[in-house]
Design an enzyme around this catalytic site. Structure first.
Site, PDB file in Angstrom:
ATOM      1  N   LYS A   1      20.975 108.436  23.707  1.00 36.03           N
ATOM      2  CA  LYS A   1      20.909 109.858  23.402  1.00 36.03           C
ATOM      3  C   LYS A   1      21.062 110.110  21.912  1.00 36.03           C
ATOM      4  O   LYS A   1      21.932 109.499  21.304  1.00 36.03           O
ATOM      5  CB  LYS A   1      22.061 110.523  24.164  1.00 36.03           C
ATOM      6  CG  LYS A   1      22.258 111.981  23.898  1.00 36.03           C
ATOM      7  CD  LYS A   1      23.462 112.464  24.647  1.00 36.03           C
ATOM      8  CE  LYS A   1      23.684 113.913  24.326  1.00 36.03           C
ATOM      9  NZ  LYS A   1      24.901 114.420  24.882  1.00 36.03           N
TER      10      LYS A   1
ATOM     11  N   TYR B   1      15.952 119.554  29.936  1.00 38.61           N
ATOM     12  CA  TYR B   1      16.058 120.967  30.291  1.00 38.61           C
ATOM     13  C   TYR B   1      14.765 121.471  30.940  1.00 38.61           C
ATOM     14  O   TYR B   1      14.731 122.581  31.449  1.00 38.61           O
ATOM     15  CB  TYR B   1      16.432 121.791  29.052  1.00 38.61           C
ATOM     16  CG  TYR B   1      17.777 121.351  28.486  1.00 38.61           C
ATOM     17  CD1 TYR B   1      18.964 121.780  29.087  1.00 38.61           C
ATOM     18  CD2 TYR B   1      17.858 120.451  27.429  1.00 38.61           C
ATOM     19  CE1 TYR B   1      20.194 121.349  28.609  1.00 38.61           C
ATOM     20  CE2 TYR B   1      19.084 120.006  26.948  1.00 38.61           C
ATOM     21  CZ  TYR B   1      20.244 120.457  27.548  1.00 38.61           C
ATOM     22  OH  TYR B   1      21.465 120.011  27.092  1.00 38.61           O
TER      23      TYR B   1
ATOM     24  N   ARG C   1      25.478 123.310  21.116  1.00 34.28           N
ATOM     25  CA  ARG C   1      26.765 123.868  20.673  1.00 34.28           C
ATOM     26  C   ARG C   1      26.815 125.356  20.956  1.00 34.28           C
ATOM     27  O   ARG C   1      27.865 125.903  21.282  1.00 34.28           O
ATOM     28  CB  ARG C   1      26.977 123.572  19.182  1.00 34.28           C
ATOM     29  CG  ARG C   1      26.822 122.097  18.824  1.00 34.28           C
ATOM     30  CD  ARG C   1      28.120 121.348  18.743  1.00 34.28           C
ATOM     31  NE  ARG C   1      27.914 119.904  18.779  1.00 34.28           N
ATOM     32  CZ  ARG C   1      27.880 119.079  17.730  1.00 34.28           C
ATOM     33  NH1 ARG C   1      28.058 119.556  16.526  1.00 34.28           N
ATOM     34  NH2 ARG C   1      27.692 117.782  17.882  1.00 34.28           N
TER      35      ARG C   1
ATOM     36  N   LYS D   1      25.235 106.823  21.812  1.00 35.59           N
ATOM     37  CA  LYS D   1      25.137 108.252  21.541  1.00 35.59           C
ATOM     38  C   LYS D   1      25.359 108.480  20.053  1.00 35.59           C
ATOM     39  O   LYS D   1      26.403 108.118  19.504  1.00 35.59           O
ATOM     40  CB  LYS D   1      26.180 109.020  22.355  1.00 35.59           C
ATOM     41  CG  LYS D   1      26.169 110.518  22.068  1.00 35.59           C
ATOM     42  CD  LYS D   1      27.047 111.292  23.007  1.00 35.59           C
ATOM     43  CE  LYS D   1      27.087 112.763  22.625  1.00 35.59           C
ATOM     44  NZ  LYS D   1      27.979 113.545  23.482  1.00 35.59           N
TER      45      LYS D   1
ATOM     46  N   SER E   1      19.111 119.129  23.474  1.00 40.24           N
ATOM     47  CA  SER E   1      18.812 120.543  23.232  1.00 40.24           C
ATOM     48  C   SER E   1      17.873 120.777  22.050  1.00 40.24           C
ATOM     49  O   SER E   1      16.988 121.629  22.107  1.00 40.24           O
ATOM     50  CB  SER E   1      20.121 121.307  23.024  1.00 40.24           C
ATOM     51  OG  SER E   1      20.866 120.747  21.954  1.00 40.24           O
TER      52      SER E   1
ATOM     53  N   GLU F   1      26.916  98.729  21.784  1.00 42.72           N
ATOM     54  CA  GLU F   1      27.614  99.758  22.568  1.00 42.72           C
ATOM     55  C   GLU F   1      27.209  99.687  24.049  1.00 42.72           C
ATOM     56  O   GLU F   1      28.035  99.848  24.944  1.00 42.72           O
ATOM     57  CB  GLU F   1      27.299 101.154  22.013  1.00 42.72           C
ATOM     58  CG  GLU F   1      28.057 101.516  20.743  1.00 42.72           C
ATOM     59  CD  GLU F   1      29.477 102.000  21.017  1.00 42.72           C
ATOM     60  OE1 GLU F   1      29.920 101.977  22.175  1.00 42.72           O
ATOM     61  OE2 GLU F   1      30.142 102.417  20.046  1.00 42.72           O
TER      62      GLU F   1
ATOM     63  N   ARG G   1      31.135 114.984  14.329  1.00 43.54           N
ATOM     64  CA  ARG G   1      31.665 113.968  15.229  1.00 43.54           C
ATOM     65  C   ARG G   1      31.391 112.555  14.721  1.00 43.54           C
ATOM     66  O   ARG G   1      31.262 111.616  15.484  1.00 43.54           O
ATOM     67  CB  ARG G   1      31.022 114.115  16.611  1.00 43.54           C
ATOM     68  CG  ARG G   1      31.108 115.489  17.239  1.00 43.54           C
ATOM     69  CD  ARG G   1      30.857 115.384  18.724  1.00 43.54           C
ATOM     70  NE  ARG G   1      30.543 116.653  19.357  1.00 43.54           N
ATOM     71  CZ  ARG G   1      31.428 117.622  19.597  1.00 43.54           C
ATOM     72  NH1 ARG G   1      32.689 117.459  19.234  1.00 43.54           N
ATOM     73  NH2 ARG G   1      31.062 118.740  20.195  1.00 43.54           N
TER      74      ARG G   1
END
Ligand code: PBG
Length: 324
Positions: free
Chosen positions: A249, A314, A207, A197, A275, A234, A218
């Site tokens: 992602k 979505y 957000r 990610k 998003s 990872e 982040r």
């Protein structure tokens, strides 16, 4: 006159032939719908930067679950938007917290038709907006966050979640949650590790969707977009720690990582079309700059072709209707 003797265009000549030789097909079962449920509202609230997506009230959530199940999609991924936040994200572990309440509703309404999945991360519940708890210097404290993830996992299992989506990017989070589940004899609950990610600008509209309180970024826990090899590392760690499914992602900017991870992984690999990917297509389409439906289906086929066996999107419901 002799033309070329290799003619791949033969297989493109008719819709029937193209359909027959397509290497990648979308199936409704491979689509997962992320949904936002907000505490304390009686009507759904539109998300400005994600036209067509809303923060659900409990009533609109129930109705949307029914519609989603009717299309034959594979599952839903739930996010909670709490009324109150605090430093440790108490709402995440409260049985009456919005995400846990929504999960119970989803399991009761559509739990046999859809795999009900929950975001296991603190950022929606913390007043500082980070995915973990902070130490005395204001830094995200990895190991203290793991303890909160373990508590959150148990609350989500109690609410009936079938698949925990570990999206916080703390080191050792899959192992910590697996251990918490095992020690409580919850051997049935599966773990989706957000293995690779990236710290992405494409989470921007999300957000807004979760009323994020985050100031800053982040980058100390999500991955640097520059790194490909690290995505595979990872993924390997999450597999070793006991993940049942892993994810890459965002999707479209990271198809190389997705392909690498898919080539290596012995367990299912999914991707999250985030998003910002949604917002870009919707915004361009709203301006009349691209063919919206074609762009949606092309983006999904591309993500599947790169190696994702399922996609969080979505557009899950709309795409499912288009496929059917
Ligand atoms: C973290 C989480 C995020 C998204 C899913 N889970 C936000 C982040 O990491 O900042 C983003 C999803 C999207 O952009 O669609 N709980």
């Amino acid at each position: 006159m002799t033309g070329p003797d290799r003619r791949p265009r033969r297989l493109r000549a008719t819709p029937a032939m193209r359909r027959l030789v397509a290497e990648t097909r979308l199936h409704t079962a491979e689509l997962i719908l992320p949904m936002f449920v907000r505490e304390g509202i009686s009507r759904p609230v539109p998300i400005r930067s994600m036209p067509g997506v809303v923060q659900h009230s409990l009533d609109s959530f129930r109705a949307a679950l029914g519609e989603a199940a009717a299309t034959g999609i594979g599952g839903v991924m739930l996010f909670g938007v709490p009324e109150h936040k605090d430093a440790i994200g108490s709402g995440a572990t409260d049985d009456n917290g919005i995400l846990n309440v929504a999960t119970r509703i989803a399991v009761a309404e559509v739990g046999s038709a859809l795999v009900v999945q929950t975001d296991l991360c603190l950022d929606e519940f913390t007043d500082h907006g980070h995915c973990g708890v902070l130490d005395a210097d204001g830094r995200v404290d990895n190991d203290a966050s793991l303890v909160r993830y373990q508590e959150m996992a148990l609350a989500q299992v109690a609410a009936g979640s079938a698949l925990l989506g570990l999206s916080g990017m703390m080191d050792g989070q899959v192992a910590a949650v697996r251990e918490a589940l095992d020690s409580a004899s919850h051997f049935q609950t599966a773990i989706l590790g957000y293995a690779a990610k990236y710290a992405s600008a494409f989470y921007g509209p999300f957000r807004e969707a979760v009323d994020s309180s985050l100031v800053g970024d982040r980058r100390t826990y999500q991955q640097d977009p520059a790194n490909r090899r690290e995505g595979v590392y990872e993924a390997r760690l999450d597999i070793d720690e006991g993940a049942d499914i892993i994810m890459v992602k965002p999707a479209m900017g990271y198809l190389d990582v997705l392909a690498d991870v898919a080539a290596e992984s012995p367990i299912p690999v999914w991707a999250y079309q985030v998003s910002g990917e949604y917002a870009m297509v919707e915004a361009a389409a709203a301006n009349g700059w691209i063919d919206r439906e074609r762009a949606i289906m092309e983006s999904l086929v591309g993500i599947r072709r790169a190696g994702a066996e399922a996609v969080l999107t979505y557009w899950a419901v709309e795409a499912a209707e288009a496929i059917a």
